[in-house]
Design a protein around this motif. Structure first.
Motif, PDB file in Angstrom:
ATOM      1  N   ALA A  35      -1.450  -3.328 -12.260  1.00 57.09           N
ATOM      2  CA  ALA A  35      -1.957  -2.703 -11.045  1.00 57.09           C
ATOM      3  C   ALA A  35      -1.810  -3.692  -9.904  1.00 57.09           C
ATOM      4  O   ALA A  35      -2.268  -4.835 -10.006  1.00 57.09           O
ATOM      5  N   ALA A  37      -2.934  -4.357  -6.127  1.00 57.32           N
ATOM      6  CA  ALA A  37      -3.990  -3.954  -5.195  1.00 57.32           C
ATOM      7  C   ALA A  37      -3.405  -3.466  -3.876  1.00 57.32           C
ATOM      8  O   ALA A  37      -2.238  -3.714  -3.562  1.00 57.32           O
ATOM      9  N   GLY A  38      -4.253  -2.808  -3.097  1.00 55.65           N
ATOM     10  CA  GLY A  38      -3.863  -2.409  -1.751  1.00 55.65           C
ATOM     11  C   GLY A  38      -3.268  -3.593  -1.017  1.00 55.65           C
ATOM     12  O   GLY A  38      -3.894  -4.634  -0.873  1.00 55.65           O
ATOM     13  N   THR A  39      -2.028  -3.431  -0.598  1.00 55.50           N
ATOM     14  CA  THR A  39      -1.250  -4.533  -0.036  1.00 55.50           C
ATOM     15  C   THR A  39      -0.971  -4.262   1.439  1.00 55.50           C
ATOM     16  O   THR A  39      -0.361  -3.246   1.791  1.00 55.50           O
ATOM     17  N   ALA A  65       4.206  -6.513  -2.609  1.00 53.82           N
ATOM     18  CA  ALA A  65       3.883  -5.850  -3.877  1.00 53.82           C
ATOM     19  C   ALA A  65       4.962  -6.112  -4.923  1.00 53.82           C
ATOM     20  O   ALA A  65       4.654  -6.351  -6.093  1.00 53.82           O
ATOM     21  N   THR A  82       2.877   5.108  -6.907  1.00 52.40           N
ATOM     22  CA  THR A  82       2.602   4.403  -5.659  1.00 52.40           C
ATOM     23  C   THR A  82       1.611   5.226  -4.850  1.00 52.40           C
ATOM     24  O   THR A  82       1.560   6.449  -4.963  1.00 52.40           O
ATOM     25  N   GLU A 126      -1.130   0.439   4.096  1.00 57.13           N
ATOM     26  CA  GLU A 126      -1.308  -0.376   2.896  1.00 57.13           C
ATOM     27  C   GLU A 126      -0.679   0.381   1.751  1.00 57.13           C
ATOM     28  O   GLU A 126      -0.610   1.613   1.772  1.00 57.13           O
ATOM     29  N   GLU A 128      -0.433   0.627  -2.653  1.00 52.77           N
ATOM     30  CA  GLU A 128      -0.856   0.264  -4.003  1.00 52.77           C
ATOM     31  C   GLU A 128       0.240   0.676  -4.972  1.00 52.77           C
ATOM     32  O   GLU A 128       0.922   1.675  -4.735  1.00 52.77           O
ATOM     33  N   ASP A 130       1.242   0.974  -9.322  1.00 52.32           N
ATOM     34  CA  ASP A 130       0.954   0.872 -10.752  1.00 52.32           C
ATOM     35  C   ASP A 130       2.291   0.828 -11.488  1.00 52.32           C
ATOM     36  O   ASP A 130       3.217   1.576 -11.152  1.00 52.32           O
TER      37      ASP A 130
END
Length: 134
Positions: A35, A37-39, A65, A82, A126, A128, A130
């Motif tokens: 995972a 994180a919010g980038t 990311a 995403t 931002e 995210e 996975d």
């Protein structure tokens, strides 16, 4: 006997000063799952990249990311989901262009959502991510 678990937890840091303050990692890998994180679109110098430019900020988020994925032993090809969070959903196509360039052949599940704001008001986006490593 029960199963022995060999899934170690691996934390990836981007060096952000917010990581220890908030208590988070840029990415976490547990077994095959990663995972990110919010980038946010933060440059190496700690300032916002691409002021006012949704496309440039999205590219920067994806660059950060992707580096975190690589540090966790994954690549773009391992991405399964995403999440793209935008402060102005009317500008989604600008972010989508950057996402499409990066994920055209991977085609992860993807969600675009509008949020009211981020920690820094200069951030427009931002991201995210996975991933699952085979």
């Amino acid at each position: 006997m029960g199963h022995e678990r060999h899934d170690t937890r691996h934390h990836v840091s981007s060096g952000s000063p917010l990581e220890p303050e908030i208590g988070f990692s840029r990415a976490v890998r547990k077994g095959a799952y990663i995972a990110v994180a919010g980038t946010a679109p933060i440059g190496d110098d700690g300032t916002t990249v691409g002021h006012g430019d949704m496309y440039a900020q999205t590219v920067r988020c994806l660059d950060i990311a992707e580096r975190a994925l690589n540090d966790a032993g994954a690549s773009i090809e391992d991405v399964v989901r995403t999440r793209v969070m935008l402060t102005d959903i009317d500008r989604w196509k600008e972010a989508a262009r950057a996402h499409g360039e990066r994920f055209a052949s991977v085609r992860p599940a993807c969600t675009f959502v509008e949020v009211s704001r981020f920690i820094d008001p200069a951030w427009l986006v931002e991201v995210e991510i996975d991933a699952v490593v085979d």
